[in-house]
Design a protein around this motif. Sequence first.
Motif, PDB file in Angstrom:
ATOM      1  N   ARG A  63      -8.434   1.983  -2.030  1.00  0.00           N
ATOM      2  CA  ARG A  63      -8.374   1.009  -0.943  1.00  0.00           C
ATOM      3  C   ARG A  63      -6.947   0.629  -0.570  1.00  0.00           C
ATOM      4  NH1 ARG A  63     -11.373  -2.030   2.216  1.00  0.00           N
ATOM      5  NH2 ARG A  63     -10.980  -4.243   2.539  1.00  0.00           N
ATOM      6  N   ARG A  64      -5.983   1.032  -1.384  1.00  0.00           N
ATOM      7  CA  ARG A  64      -4.575   0.748  -1.085  1.00  0.00           C
ATOM      8  C   ARG A  64      -3.771   2.036  -0.922  1.00  0.00           C
ATOM      9  NH1 ARG A  64      -2.542  -2.576  -5.703  1.00  0.00           N
ATOM     10  NH2 ARG A  64      -0.652  -2.775  -4.405  1.00  0.00           N
ATOM     11  N   THR A 102       0.856  -1.179   0.000  1.00  0.00           N
ATOM     12  CA  THR A 102       0.000   0.000   0.000  1.00  0.00           C
ATOM     13  C   THR A 102       0.894   1.232   0.000  1.00  0.00           C
ATOM     14  OG1 THR A 102      -0.123  -0.109   2.419  1.00  0.00           O
ATOM     15  CG2 THR A 102      -1.926  -1.121   1.185  1.00  0.00           C
ATOM     16  N   ARG A 108      -6.924  -0.471   8.512  1.00  0.00           N
ATOM     17  CA  ARG A 108      -6.762  -1.882   8.179  1.00  0.00           C
ATOM     18  C   ARG A 108      -5.286  -2.293   8.166  1.00  0.00           C
ATOM     19  NH1 ARG A 108      -8.051  -1.554   3.293  1.00  0.00           N
ATOM     20  NH2 ARG A 108      -6.087  -2.049   2.259  1.00  0.00           N
ATOM     21  N   VAL A 109      -4.461  -1.506   7.498  1.00  0.00           N
ATOM     22  CA  VAL A 109      -3.055  -1.862   7.312  1.00  0.00           C
ATOM     23  C   VAL A 109      -2.299  -1.853   8.635  1.00  0.00           C
ATOM     24  CG1 VAL A 109      -0.884  -1.053   6.296  1.00  0.00           C
ATOM     25  CG2 VAL A 109      -2.959  -1.163   4.901  1.00  0.00           C
ATOM     26  N   LYS A 166       1.306   5.708   0.906  1.00  0.00           N
ATOM     27  CA  LYS A 166       0.841   6.922   1.573  1.00  0.00           C
ATOM     28  C   LYS A 166       0.943   8.122   0.639  1.00  0.00           C
ATOM     29  CE  LYS A 166       2.337   5.507   6.198  1.00  0.00           C
ATOM     30  NZ  LYS A 166       3.187   5.826   7.361  1.00  0.00           N
ATOM     31  N   ALA A 216     -12.096   4.938   2.501  1.00  0.00           N
ATOM     32  CA  ALA A 216     -10.876   4.129   2.491  1.00  0.00           C
ATOM     33  C   ALA A 216      -9.643   5.005   2.533  1.00  0.00           C
ATOM     34  CB  ALA A 216     -10.851   3.235   1.256  1.00  0.00           C
ATOM     35  N   PHE A 217      -9.594   6.009   1.685  1.00  0.00           N
ATOM     36  CA  PHE A 217      -8.406   6.848   1.604  1.00  0.00           C
ATOM     37  C   PHE A 217      -8.170   7.620   2.899  1.00  0.00           C
ATOM     38  CE2 PHE A 217      -6.623  11.109   0.733  1.00  0.00           C
ATOM     39  CZ  PHE A 217      -5.326  10.716   0.454  1.00  0.00           C
ATOM     40  N   THR A 246      -8.021   2.519   4.885  1.00  0.00           N
ATOM     41  CA  THR A 246      -6.785   1.823   4.533  1.00  0.00           C
ATOM     42  C   THR A 246      -5.803   1.841   5.699  1.00  0.00           C
ATOM     43  OG1 THR A 246      -7.074   2.466   2.219  1.00  0.00           O
ATOM     44  CG2 THR A 246      -4.889   1.698   2.876  1.00  0.00           C
ATOM     45  N   MET A 302      -3.491   5.775   1.544  1.00  0.00           N
ATOM     46  CA  MET A 302      -3.895   6.399   2.808  1.00  0.00           C
ATOM     47  C   MET A 302      -3.303   7.796   2.901  1.00  0.00           C
ATOM     48  SD  MET A 302      -1.504   4.195   5.457  1.00  0.00           S
ATOM     49  CE  MET A 302      -1.411   2.659   4.521  1.00  0.00           C
ATOM     50  N   GLU A 359     -14.635   4.896  -1.528  1.00  0.00           N
ATOM     51  CA  GLU A 359     -13.231   5.224  -1.791  1.00  0.00           C
ATOM     52  C   GLU A 359     -12.760   6.363  -0.897  1.00  0.00           C
ATOM     53  OE1 GLU A 359     -12.788   4.063  -6.493  1.00  0.00           O
ATOM     54  OE2 GLU A 359     -13.778   5.939  -5.969  1.00  0.00           O
TER      55      GLU A 359
END
Length: 317
Positions: free
Chosen positions: A228-229, A195, A274-275, A197, A266-267, A271, A231, A263
């Motif tokens: 989704r990947r 992912t 979760r990560v 940043k 997520a952003f 993300t 942040m 989206e």
Amino acid sequence: MPGTEIIDSHLHFWNPERIDYFWLGPSAPTLCRTVDLDELEPQRLAAGVARGVFVQASHDPRELGWVLRELERFPWVRGVVGWLDLTAQNLEIQARAALKDARFKGVRHLTHDVPDAHWLARSDVGAGLNVLETLGLSFDLVLRPEQLSLAAEVMGQRPGLNVVLDHLGNPPLRSGDLKTWARDLTALAALPNLTAKVSGLLTGLETGQDHTPLREAVHLAFGVFGARRLMYGGDWPVATLAASYQDTLETLRALLPPLLPGEEQAFWAGTASRVYRLDPPMSMKNSLVESSFVENSFVENSFLKNSAERFVSGVRA
């Protein structure tokens, strides 16, 4: 994005009187001092940032313990990416000891400051990365643009390692020549365990420079990674060399491509949560409802996909 939670996935603080920061020097006099999160508190509240992740700023082995103690006063910082010597024989012992604090989530090494261009490919570093993978710890990558291709090769050999690319791999915004960077970022984005940043970018521009290359870089990242990947990261206090904490966030918000509701969530928060496996700011029941909504909101965003394809196509031409 009214009502959307914001997690700042990339913030620092430091005290040169207690910890050694080899990179901190007179070239940035406003940063050559003790920087405390008390300074950030009113700014992060005004910006609407609810949770945060501290990211190491030193190779001093004293930093991690000091940071965890300091953060007792700032419970909104839910995760810590610290430094451990990846080449140490007792790395696993050190990492397991650090994991006794639930806020410890991963490791970063200031790879962009390592003179050895092939440091990431060294066997002793690889052994350290294997330890992180075994223990479920993430690895933050901070790189110069010319290091991206090697990183794609090395990280591609470790599909079980949770890898986070800081600052989109530091695109060469001042020159505006993004061709090689775009090619290498696309190769990294092909790795499902990686992912990235959207952080630390405004300081990559010259003072007064047009934001066009920055917009191109951000749009490409959304096209190849998807929200989704990706942040958000504020990179405070380094980012203050270019703009205030809130202006950094608002400038980036204005540069984002059109995003679907899932989206956006997520952003700005999903993300990172979760990560880095962050504790939720709400009840588990509400978190599960939110997660279900986000998961079901991800339909293909043709704008992002087509923008990336056009850019990469231009690069190949």
